[in-house]
Scaffold this motif. Structure first.
Motif, PDB file in Angstrom:
ATOM      1  N   VAL A   1       0.861  -1.181   0.000  1.00 50.14           N
ATOM      2  CA  VAL A   1       0.000   0.000   0.000  1.00 50.14           C
ATOM      3  C   VAL A   1       0.898   1.232   0.000  1.00 50.14           C
ATOM      4  CG1 VAL A   1      -1.785   1.299   1.205  1.00 50.14           C
ATOM      5  CG2 VAL A   1      -1.840  -1.213   1.226  1.00 50.14           C
ATOM      6  N   VAL A   2       0.772   2.062  -1.008  1.00 44.06           N
ATOM      7  CA  VAL A   2       1.563   3.293  -1.130  1.00 44.06           C
ATOM      8  C   VAL A   2       0.699   4.461  -0.685  1.00 44.06           C
ATOM      9  CG1 VAL A   2       2.817   4.818  -2.702  1.00 44.06           C
ATOM     10  CG2 VAL A   2       2.899   2.329  -3.041  1.00 44.06           C
ATOM     11  N   VAL A   3       1.214   5.264   0.242  1.00 45.49           N
ATOM     12  CA  VAL A   3       0.512   6.454   0.717  1.00 45.49           C
ATOM     13  C   VAL A   3       1.352   7.665   0.326  1.00 45.49           C
ATOM     14  CG1 VAL A   3      -0.520   7.638   2.681  1.00 45.49           C
ATOM     15  CG2 VAL A   3      -0.449   5.125   2.638  1.00 45.49           C
ATOM     16  N   GLN A   4       0.847   8.439  -0.620  1.00 48.39           N
ATOM     17  CA  GLN A   4       1.590   9.568  -1.182  1.00 48.39           C
ATOM     18  C   GLN A   4       1.268  10.850  -0.427  1.00 48.39           C
ATOM     19  OE1 GLN A   4       3.978   9.691  -3.718  1.00 48.39           O
ATOM     20  NE2 GLN A   4       4.170  11.745  -2.848  1.00 48.39           N
ATOM     21  N   HIS A   5       2.303  11.522   0.038  1.00 46.44           N
ATOM     22  CA  HIS A   5       2.126  12.773   0.782  1.00 46.44           C
ATOM     23  C   HIS A   5       1.591  13.888  -0.109  1.00 46.44           C
ATOM     24  CE1 HIS A   5       5.566  14.612  -1.194  1.00 46.44           C
ATOM     25  NE2 HIS A   5       6.320  13.582  -0.879  1.00 46.44           N
ATOM     26  N   GLY A   6       1.188  14.976   0.531  1.00 45.90           N
ATOM     27  CA  GLY A   6       0.782  16.182  -0.175  1.00 45.90           C
ATOM     28  C   GLY A   6       1.853  17.250  -0.111  1.00 45.90           C
ATOM     29  N   THR A   7       1.440  18.511  -0.221  1.00 45.69           N
ATOM     30  CA  THR A   7       2.387  19.624  -0.269  1.00 45.69           C
ATOM     31  C   THR A   7       3.270  19.683   0.969  1.00 45.69           C
ATOM     32  OG1 THR A   7       0.689  20.842  -1.503  1.00 45.69           O
ATOM     33  CG2 THR A   7       2.566  22.107  -0.691  1.00 45.69           C
ATOM     34  N   GLY A   8       2.722  19.322   2.135  1.00 42.57           N
ATOM     35  CA  GLY A   8       3.477  19.402   3.376  1.00 42.57           C
ATOM     36  C   GLY A   8       4.520  18.323   3.556  1.00 42.57           C
ATOM     37  N   ARG A   9       4.570  17.333   2.657  1.00 45.67           N
ATOM     38  CA  ARG A   9       5.574  16.255   2.692  1.00 45.67           C
ATOM     39  C   ARG A   9       5.563  15.485   4.015  1.00 45.67           C
ATOM     40  NH1 ARG A   9       5.758  19.696  -1.780  1.00 45.67           N
ATOM     41  NH2 ARG A   9       7.220  18.843  -3.314  1.00 45.67           N
ATOM     42  N   SER A  10       4.386  15.243   4.568  1.00 50.65           N
ATOM     43  CA  SER A  10       4.286  14.574   5.870  1.00 50.65           C
ATOM     44  C   SER A  10       4.325  13.060   5.723  1.00 50.65           C
ATOM     45  CB  SER A  10       3.018  15.025   6.593  1.00 50.65           C
ATOM     46  OG  SER A  10       1.885  14.915   5.743  1.00 50.65           O
ATOM     47  N   ALA A  11       5.334  12.568   5.037  1.00 49.18           N
ATOM     48  CA  ALA A  11       5.417  11.141   4.734  1.00 49.18           C
ATOM     49  C   ALA A  11       5.561  10.305   5.995  1.00 49.18           C
ATOM     50  CB  ALA A  11       6.591  10.878   3.786  1.00 49.18           C
ATOM     51  N   GLU A  12       6.380  10.744   6.949  1.00 51.44           N
ATOM     52  CA  GLU A  12       6.584   9.961   8.168  1.00 51.44           C
ATOM     53  C   GLU A  12       5.296   9.870   8.977  1.00 51.44           C
ATOM     54  OE1 GLU A  12       9.676   9.599  11.933  1.00 51.44           O
ATOM     55  OE2 GLU A  12       9.611  11.450  10.754  1.00 51.44           O
ATOM     56  N   ALA A  13       4.560  10.972   9.067  1.00 50.86           N
ATOM     57  CA  ALA A  13       3.303  10.956   9.817  1.00 50.86           C
ATOM     58  C   ALA A  13       2.314   9.982   9.190  1.00 50.86           C
ATOM     59  CB  ALA A  13       2.711  12.360   9.873  1.00 50.86           C
ATOM     60  N   TYR A  14       2.218   9.980   7.858  1.00 51.83           N
ATOM     61  CA  TYR A  14       1.308   9.043   7.205  1.00 51.83           C
ATOM     62  C   TYR A  14       1.743   7.600   7.468  1.00 51.83           C
ATOM     63  CZ  TYR A  14      -1.556  12.431   4.664  1.00 51.83           C
ATOM     64  OH  TYR A  14      -2.450  13.422   4.341  1.00 51.83           O
ATOM     65  N   ARG A  15       3.041   7.340   7.384  1.00 52.11           N
ATOM     66  CA  ARG A  15       3.530   5.982   7.661  1.00 52.11           C
ATOM     67  C   ARG A  15       3.090   5.540   9.050  1.00 52.11           C
ATOM     68  NH1 ARG A  15       8.860   4.595   8.821  1.00 52.11           N
ATOM     69  NH2 ARG A  15       8.734   6.211  10.431  1.00 52.11           N
ATOM     70  N   ASN A  16       3.221   6.423  10.026  1.00 54.80           N
ATOM     71  CA  ASN A  16       2.855   6.067  11.396  1.00 54.80           C
ATOM     72  C   ASN A  16       1.347   5.875  11.558  1.00 54.80           C
ATOM     73  OD1 ASN A  16       5.568   6.195  11.976  1.00 54.80           O
ATOM     74  ND2 ASN A  16       5.455   8.262  12.849  1.00 54.80           N
TER      75      ASN A  16
END
Length: 278
Positions: free
Chosen positions: A49-64
């Motif tokens: 499952v790939v969760v793509q961040h938005g403008t804020g680049r909150s990739a780590e938060a989405y992963r968690n």
């Protein structure tokens, strides 16, 4: 003398919440994962499952946010990080439109997915994709470019949409898509991908999407709707007109907050994963 087995200090970082790894294809880009801690190299590969961040680049938060989902539904979560300021300092929107200054972000995601498949024992022939806001922009345009790689896509609250309309120029529509990206849009393949569109019912602020003259503005975008809710409704209508089934979720009481639509997205993804396992 008795010996003890110490944890593998290197391998320990390849399970659970991983560090961010540089993409081996373009080391300006990176990614992190959540891999269930009991997953082993000799087990059956887990879906991705790939969760793509938005403008804020909150990739780590989405992963968690997706950690528990990975554990409960037996999948690997991948969160790419496409940094702001690539090529031009301060530039924010690069990945949303698939291509920027010669960087093909759709291709770069596929390189990352294939790298993850080789290193983390996950299925990569097809994968699931969710993005919210800028990530929702990327997600629906990625669907146009590579539908054959998607087992499902969730398009969350994009501020700017690309309609399936060859009479409109890119990115308002798909005019010149094949010339720009090297492949035509395969509508039959798009129709085979389960699609969710999701937006908060209170996602009605316009300050970010009515920025006339901004670097991510094109005249005509205002005709797709005043709010993100209206623009997503426009995108849905176009999909339905082309024979593409859409699950459309409006989450009551939620504004432009990607974290607050996650439960509805996870419901969609869990259903797809359960069907895959059946």
């Amino acid at each position: 003398m008795a010996t003890t087995t110490e944890p593998d200090s290197q391998g320990a970082h390849l399970l659970g919440a991983t560090p961010f790894f540089a993409s081996q294809h373009d080391q300006r880009l990176s990614y992190a994962l959540y891999v269930p801690k009991d997953h082993t190299p000799d087990a059956a590969p887990l879906p991705l499952v790939v969760v793509q961040h938005g403008t804020g680049r909150s990739a780590e938060a989405y992963r968690n946010h997706w950690k528990q989902f990975a554990i409960e539904h037996r999948c690997v979560i991948l969160t790419p990080l496409f940094p702001a300021g690539l090529v031009e300092p301060g530039e924010l929107h690069n990945f949303k439109f698939l291509e920027y200054k010669g960087i093909r972000f759709d291709h770069e995601l596929l390189h990352i997915v294939d790298e993850v498949g080789a290193r983390f024992n996950t299925e990569t022939a097809t994968f699931y994709l969710h993005g919210f806001s800028g990530g929702g922009q990327f997600a629906h345009r990625f669907l146009y470019a590579a539908p054959d790689r998607l087992a499902g896509v969730s398009i969350g609250a994009p501020g700017r949409i690309t309609e399936l309309d060859d009479t409109l120029p890119w990115w308002l529509g798909t005019g010149g898509f094949a010339e720009r990206f090297g492949v035509p849009i395969d509508l039959d393949a798009v129709r085979r991908v389960p699609v969710q569109m999701v937006v908060g019912g209170d996602d009605v602020e316009t300050w970010e999407i009515a920025n006339v003259g901004g670097p991510n503005w094109m005249d005509g975008v205002e005709r797709t709707g005043r709010t993100r809710v209206e623009r997503l409704e426009t995108l849905r209508a176009g999909f339905v007109a082309h024979g593409i089934d859409v699950r459309f979720d409006v989450v009551p009481g939620v504004g432009h907050r990607g974290s607050l639509v996650i439960p509805v997205v996870q419901e969609f993804m869990a259903d797809l994963l359960s069907r895959r396992a059946a």
